[in-house]
Design a protein around this motif. Structure first.
Motif, PDB file in Angstrom:
ATOM      1  N   MET A   1       0.832  -1.188   0.000  1.00 23.59           N
ATOM      2  CA  MET A   1       0.000   0.000   0.000  1.00 23.59           C
ATOM      3  C   MET A   1       0.874   1.248   0.000  1.00 23.59           C
ATOM      4  N   ALA A   2       1.960   1.223   0.667  1.00 17.13           N
ATOM      5  CA  ALA A   2       2.796   2.422   0.739  1.00 17.13           C
ATOM      6  C   ALA A   2       3.864   2.364  -0.334  1.00 17.13           C
ATOM      7  N   LEU A   3       3.432   2.615  -1.568  1.00 18.40           N
ATOM      8  CA  LEU A   3       4.397   2.615  -2.669  1.00 18.40           C
ATOM      9  C   LEU A   3       4.648   4.063  -3.043  1.00 18.40           C
ATOM     10  N   ASN A   4       5.548   4.662  -2.378  1.00 18.69           N
ATOM     11  CA  ASN A   4       5.781   6.070  -2.656  1.00 18.69           C
ATOM     12  C   ASN A   4       6.584   6.242  -3.915  1.00 18.69           C
ATOM     13  N   ASP A   6       5.625   6.322  -6.946  1.00 20.17           N
ATOM     14  CA  ASP A   6       5.254   5.478  -8.079  1.00 20.17           C
ATOM     15  C   ASP A   6       4.694   6.374  -9.165  1.00 20.17           C
ATOM     16  N   ASP A   9       2.557   5.480 -13.286  1.00 20.17           N
ATOM     17  CA  ASP A   9       1.159   5.398 -13.700  1.00 20.17           C
ATOM     18  C   ASP A   9       0.275   6.473 -13.081  1.00 20.17           C
ATOM     19  N   PHE A  10       0.785   7.271 -12.185  1.00 18.21           N
ATOM     20  CA  PHE A  10      -0.100   8.252 -11.559  1.00 18.21           C
ATOM     21  C   PHE A  10       0.700   9.488 -11.183  1.00 18.21           C
ATOM     22  N   TRP A  12       0.740  13.245 -10.163  1.00 17.59           N
ATOM     23  CA  TRP A  12      -0.171  14.255  -9.624  1.00 17.59           C
ATOM     24  C   TRP A  12       0.619  15.291  -8.879  1.00 17.59           C
ATOM     25  N   ARG A  27     -16.435  26.163  -7.220  1.00 20.32           N
ATOM     26  CA  ARG A  27     -17.136  25.951  -5.959  1.00 20.32           C
ATOM     27  C   ARG A  27     -18.280  26.946  -5.801  1.00 20.32           C
TER      28      ARG A  27
END
Lengths: 229, 567
Positions: A1-4, A6, A9-10, A12, A27
């Motif tokens: 879960m903690a794949l920093n 990465d 593919d993402f 951001w 808003r």
């Protein structure tokens, strides 16, 4: 879960200043939409489980089983921004007309973030003249009447049409006259339709709305007559 | 237009709840307006009650219906706080949405940014709920309860200056307006005093009144509310089926029947088998048994029953079902009054109550208005019940908190400064604790949460959760003072000032009272609703109805719904 990290593919990044402004504007628009929806819900509209195809807002349905999208049909018709009293009526009559004419709603999603929806609207092609354009003419002729079908010439019609020094008999009048005639016809058709509806209407609220539609049609006709003289 | 499967975006959730918030905002607060409901029949009703407004909306959107269901359930439990629920919910959702948009976890692999946002939001919501279930009661015990006061149920009498009366009065003020709230709260206080069971905890008698309230009140139309009063005895809401005979004097004997005295013969689909074993074979073969014999036998036994009743001196017969004409005529002959079709609740109250009962007569000018008053009474009882319900807290975790010292106050009802209740030295969530209304609870809890963040170490992500909750809580007083932001700041300064000086806010704020326990339940209910909302990630549109309608929707008529939300 903690794949920093990465990043493949993402990717951001935090939003920039400009994007924050955009988010802020969005808003505020959402707040306006919520407020309008709340008002309509209190008036007896039904909140459906579907969303509008164009903008993704939740659809409302009135007593006459007609669907209504708050953002497409009310927030984006900016013609009568100065007259909020007229705006809702124009929106409602526009809904009826649209349902009758079975048109698809104009795409307006790109207009949201730019903050200048009015300029982009004139470039959109509208097959039939809409009542709020008539009312726009009625509001002192402050906005130039866009010609009904202008897909290629996206530039707005020249404002010299309304220049006070020019006498009414000018080359532009020939462009203006059929437009006014068409507008008059459309308003008359609407008036006739509203009268028929009023005769057969059973609900109090529908009758009130139809009466106000009739009075605004009458006002529009009067202004059109003044313009053509 | 209807897609078979729809993925839920955070924006949908926000928009739905935002619309509900816009509906409720106008009626919120002591100066909130009323909503006028009209039907096509011309019937009109005014209401300020959040639950009533929300359940009257025509909502087909599954999320909206779910939220209204949560509000309804919360109201059924605590009787208060429906509008505050929606406000707090909307505010929390917006903050979670902002937090999720700013910083979705890059470490989680998702298809799109939307999915990442949704997952982050879900995580935050779960953390919030876990934090609240774990530590909220302790925070309230330490950060809010010392600045409120505990109302004693034992000392509760129906005097005008009683603090319970003040609590009820501020409740009715928000529900029914200023004109009648004192009178109504007085009336309710009288009723509660009457039903106070001496040796039971307050929750016992309150629960009894709450459960039996339909049997304990009688709505009367055509009179102003000021004609309402308490009467001795219990009112059975049915008329006599036989002429009323005055009793001779002394006590009146009543018999309760739950079934038919004369069993019905020959219902459709039934087979009646006649046979008599006592008769000899000859007679059996000869005459046979017929229906006439049976009905004669039934009539004779009925007459026997009534002669028995007469000899016992019974003068009233209460029946849960409709009795036959023969029974009624026999009863008239025997001068016994019969009341038919009495509801089960009233019968059970009648048979089981040990003390002399008293019931409430609620007057109103119209049907809708009277029903509103009755609903307000019932909600007030629920609110009082929740206030005095004992809550289970764990004493061990409380010791972790910093306990503020404060001055002790004494119980004097005749003082110029209205200090009442005894000091809250304990760090458990004491039943009967109230704070001044007008946002005090929210200010105090916000302050306690912020202090908790600074004190606690950051090894868990709870600080983020408690920060969110602290900010969201302030939206409630901000809305209360929306007409003047200056008052908001003033109120906040007053409350925080009293915290720093360890003085009760009572001496400064002369507003009504509200129950800490109700607020605690409200915060928990909102957080649970948030978690439920974020657990949905797909809406499936079906064309058949999946569930039966829930109970609350029974009085709302609408067309068949075609969609359901599923996890």
């Amino acid at each position: 879960m903690a794949l920093n990290g990465d990043d493949e593919d993402f990717e951001w990044e935090p939003p920039t200043e400009a994007e924050m402004k955009v988010i802020q504007a969005r808003r505020e628009r959402q707040d306006k939409i919520s407020k309008l929806m709340g008002d309509y819900l209190l008036k007896g509209y039904k909140m459906l489980g579907d969303c509008c195809d164009t903008c993704g807002t939740i659809l409302l349905q009135d007593r006459q089983q007609k669907n209504y999208c708050v953002s497409c049909q009310e927030l984006d018709s900016d013609v009568d921004k100065d007259n909020p009293a007229l705006n809702a009526q124009a929106a409602l009559s526009q809904v009826r007309e649209r349902q009758l004419a079975s048109q698809s709603p104009a795409s307006s999603q790109s207009a949201e973030l730019n903050g200048g929806p009015s300029s982009s609207h004139i470039g959109v092609s509208v097959p039939q003249p809409r009542p709020e354009h008539c009312e726009g003419a009625a509001a002192g002729g402050r906005a130039p009447l866009p010609p009904p079908a202008v897909p290629s010439t996206s530039a707005p019609p020249p404002p010299t049409v309304l220049a006070p020094t020019r006498p009414p008999v000018c080359p532009q009048t020939t462009v203006l006259q059929p437009v006014l005639q068409e507008a008059e016809d459309a308003v008359l058709t609407k008036l006739r339709w509203a009268t028929n509806q009023l005769q057969s209407s059973a609900s109090l609220e529908a009758s009130i709305q139809l009466c106000s539609l009739i009075s605004s049609c009458a006002n529009s006709l009067r202004s059109l007559k003044e313009l053509s003289q | 237009m209807m897609r078979p499967v729809e993925h839920l975006h955070l924006e949908h959730v926000l928009q739905t709840v935002g619309a509900l918030e816009a509906v409720v905002l106008r009626s919120f607060g002591p100066h909130g307006g009323q909503v006028l409901f009209t039907r096509d029949t011309g019937q009109a009703m005014l209401s300020r009650s959040g639950t009533r407004i929300l359940t009257a909306l025509r909502l087909e959107h599954p999320l909206a219906r779910m939220v209204v269901e949560c509000v309804w359930r919360h109201n059924a439990k605590t009787g208060d706080g429906s509008k505050t629920f929606i406000l707090l919910l909307a505010s929390l959702l917006r903050m979670i949405h902002t937090a999720a948009s700013k910083d979705p976890h890059v470490s989680l692999t998702h298809n799109s940014k939307e999915a990442a946002k949704a997952a982050t939001a879900r995580l935050l919501a779960d953390k919030l709920l876990a934090f609240a279930l774990d530590e909220l009661d302790d925070l309230i015990s330490v950060g809010v309860v010392p600045y409120g006061c505990v109302l004693s149920w034992k000392d509760f009498t129906a005097k005008t200056q009683s603090p319970v009366q003040k609590l009820l009065s501020s409740f009715f003020y928000t529900r029914l307006g200023q004109s009648n709230c004192d009178f109504i709260s007085n009336l309710l206080c009288e009723m509660l005093t009457h039903w106070k069971f001496q040796h039971d905890p307050p929750s016992g008698s309150l629960q009894f009144i709450n459960d039996n309230f339909p049997a304990l009140h009688t709505p009367v139309l055509g009179f102003p509310i000021s004609c309402s009063r308490l009467i001795e005895g219990q009112v059975i809401h049915r008329d006599f089926a036989t002429p009323l005979t005055e009793p001779d004097g002394g006590s009146v004997k009543v018999v309760v029947f739950t079934g038919h005295l004369q069993p019905k013969l020959l219902n459709a689909g039934e087979v009646l088998e006649l046979g008599c074993e006592a008769l000899g074979e000859q007679e059996n073969r000869g005459n046979g048994t017929s229906i006439l014999h049976y009905s004669t036998f039934a009539e004779i036994s009925l007459e026997y029953v009534f002669s028995n009743l007469q000899s016992l001196g019974v003068s009233v017969l209460l029946s849960a079902v409709k009795q036959s004409a023969a029974v009624l005529s026999l009863a008239t002959q025997a001068e016994i009054c019969v009341v038919e079709c009495v509801s089960e609740d009233e019968l059970s109250l009648f048979t089981h109550v040990m003390v002399k009962p008293c019931s409430l007569v609620i007057c109103g000018s119209g049907e809708g208005q009277t029903e509103q008053y009755a609903a307000a009474f019932q909600e007030a009882i629920r609110m009082v019940l929740t206030t005095w319900e004992p809550l289970n807290t764990r004493p061990t975790t409380a010791s972790k908190m910093v306990i503020h010292s404060h001055k002790s106050t004494s119980l004097h009802t005749g003082d110029t400064k209205p200090t009442y209740g005894f000091p809250c030295q304990n760090s458990v969530l004491e039943p009967g604790c109230v704070v001044p209304a007008g946002g005090t609870f929210e200010f105090l809890l916000n302050h306690a949460l912020l202090q908790h963040i600074s004190v606690c170490d950051n090894h868990e992500s709870f600080p983020a959760a408690s920060q969110l909750l602290a900010n969201a809580l302030l939206s409630v007083p901000r809305q209360i003072y929306s007409h003047s932001p200056r008052y908001f700041l003033q109120a906040q300064a007053m409350v925080l000032g009293s915290v720093q000086n360890h003085v009760h806010p009572f001496v400064m704020l002369d507003s009504g009272l509200e129950s800490v326990s109700c607020k605690y339940h409200l915060v928990l209910a909102v957080l649970q609703c948030v978690t439920r909302l974020f657990q949905i990630d797909t809406m499936l549109h079906t064309h058949t109805r999946l569930n039966t309608q829930s109970r609350r929707l029974a009085n709302i008529s609408w067309e068949d719904t075609e969609d359901e939300a599923e996890n």
